[in-house]
Scaffold this active site. Sequence first.
Site, PDB file in Angstrom:
ATOM      1  N   ASN A  96       0.290  -8.567   8.442  1.00  0.00           N
ATOM      2  CA  ASN A  96       1.698  -8.444   8.089  1.00  0.00           C
ATOM      3  C   ASN A  96       2.485  -9.728   8.262  1.00  0.00           C
ATOM      4  OD1 ASN A  96       1.080  -5.893   7.370  1.00  0.00           O
ATOM      5  ND2 ASN A  96       1.982  -4.905   9.162  1.00  0.00           N
ATOM      6  N   ARG A 107      -8.213  -2.571   3.896  1.00  0.00           N
ATOM      7  CA  ARG A 107      -6.995  -3.311   3.553  1.00  0.00           C
ATOM      8  C   ARG A 107      -6.522  -4.152   4.742  1.00  0.00           C
ATOM      9  NH1 ARG A 107      -2.246   0.026   1.424  1.00  0.00           N
ATOM     10  NH2 ARG A 107      -1.459  -2.112   1.544  1.00  0.00           N
ATOM     11  N   CYS A 148       3.990   5.337  -1.486  1.00  0.00           N
ATOM     12  CA  CYS A 148       2.586   5.456  -1.068  1.00  0.00           C
ATOM     13  C   CYS A 148       2.524   6.711  -0.202  1.00  0.00           C
ATOM     14  CB  CYS A 148       2.148   4.217  -0.288  1.00  0.00           C
ATOM     15  SG  CYS A 148       2.978   4.089   1.268  1.00  0.00           S
ATOM     16  N   ILE A 208      13.028  -0.257  -2.058  1.00  0.00           N
ATOM     17  CA  ILE A 208      13.461  -1.617  -1.711  1.00  0.00           C
ATOM     18  C   ILE A 208      14.964  -1.782  -1.978  1.00  0.00           C
ATOM     19  CG2 ILE A 208      11.191  -2.700  -2.034  1.00  0.00           C
ATOM     20  CD1 ILE A 208      12.201  -3.796  -4.673  1.00  0.00           C
ATOM     21  N   ASP A 209      15.710  -0.673  -1.828  1.00  0.00           N
ATOM     22  CA  ASP A 209      17.163  -0.727  -2.077  1.00  0.00           C
ATOM     23  C   ASP A 209      17.868  -1.723  -1.154  1.00  0.00           C
ATOM     24  OD1 ASP A 209      16.253   1.151  -0.173  1.00  0.00           O
ATOM     25  OD2 ASP A 209      18.244   1.999  -0.012  1.00  0.00           O
ATOM     26  N   ARG A 231       2.132  -2.922  -2.031  1.00  0.00           N
ATOM     27  CA  ARG A 231       3.590  -2.982  -2.017  1.00  0.00           C
ATOM     28  C   ARG A 231       4.073  -4.343  -1.517  1.00  0.00           C
ATOM     29  NH1 ARG A 231       7.628  -2.468   1.259  1.00  0.00           N
ATOM     30  NH2 ARG A 231       9.489  -1.380   0.583  1.00  0.00           N
TER      31      ARG A 231
END
Length: 428
Positions: A23, A398, A117, A124-125, A93
């Site tokens: 991340n 992932r 998901c 993503i507002d 994403r």
Amino acid sequence: MEVIEVEGGHPIEGEVTVEGAKNSALKLMAATIMAPGVTTLTNVPNIADVHVMGKVLKKLGATIDVCDQHTLCIDTSGVDRWETPYELVAQMRASTAVLGPLLSRFGKAVVAMPGGCKIGARKIDMHILGLEALGVKFKIDHGNIHASAPNGITGRVVTLDFASVGATENLMMASVFAKGVTTIDNAAREPEIVDLANMLCEMGADIKGAGSPIIEVRGVKKLHPVTHRVVGDRIEAGTFLAIGGLMDRPITVKGFEPQHLGLVLRKYEEMGLTVERGNRCCTIYRKGPIHPIDIQTLPYPGFPTDMQAQTMCLLSMSDGTCIITENIFENRFMFASELNRMGSDIKIEGHHAIVHGVKKLSGAQVKSPDLRGGAALVMAGLVAEGLTTVSAIHHIDRGYEHFVEKLQSLGAHIVRTNIEDTEEELAS
Ligand code: EPZ
């Protein structure tokens, strides 16, 4: 169909070194767009999501040399496109992390709307609202976000409704060349945000306050490429430390900062685990029962949602009852339903999970619901009676490099293997 098979009950102990943080690495890769030339990232995890981000950068015109398994040399001098393909954003994403860098470099960007998901809508507002405050115009059509800054990006005070990691990162990166000062109020404070800010400052950006709720970005003219080491992955480390809490044998995890798991380790001590913190390492084992304690996930430095499933696995075998509250994602309890197939006793009430401890778990066929839930199912299989078969392990790949091999090195009887596709798999 590829699965992980694990036979429970074998002693698990020893030492494991974690990789660089997924991340952080993904955002550091995106940020190289703003510094034309060759940026070298070291301690990059060799995981599926990094490969996808590499494809995104190549689609934009970058070239990437994998200098060794954990070092990427990313040349973004040739980046001349600003549109990310749907199929890559749909796959991951985090591809939306190129939005800020593309706006900084080109004053425009086209990014596919990220689908939801399994763990939530993943909107993503807040990214869009924050960027609009800085002068970015948005048009959404045919599932794509068209962003442009016709009059450039102008620094403002932007207050986030929620300390969103992604929104903080995109706003920070979009502000690097802005006119004036951008203040991000109610900013996310995760260590990965600090790592990104550190690299941007090494590149020549002027960013203060990363790691606190108020981040100030003073616009500069340009950034230059650097060499930067990705911060250690606190969640991969936390996953192996939670595994250390399963048995009475010590597991030592190296390659991360224990203070990045501050609250997690304090909660694990309350649960009766022995925690020995060292310099970029930590050892965990358990002599007595697991005590039930209530957990609620919150933005950093609160309890991380990415450690919720692994901790639920431990608490499912506690000597009492406790409540886990998931405040970050609206649907991140699918792991509980799978764990109940292994004999746990967990009831979901909205965003609370009521966990009644059981004496033991039993092996079963289970399916990874998401990245962390999948890892936690493998963790449960290490102590469950008999054989556990975990499917949908692409989720695990992932974010965990050599997960099976690392567990084998700790004594686990675990393999990756292929089995006949089930009816359901064939249908899906
Ligand atoms: C990052 O996701 C991480 N992913 C997640 O890790 C992590 O769980 C999350 O931060 C929280 O720590 C990466 O860094 C690639 P958010 P992100 O923006 O940026 C809602 C893992 O397992 N929201 O803080 O998406 C959102 O839907 C992954 O490694 C809005 O509603 O997290 C979510 O419910 C899973 N609107 C909540 O806020 C927005 O504009 C937290 O999102 C933005 C977010």
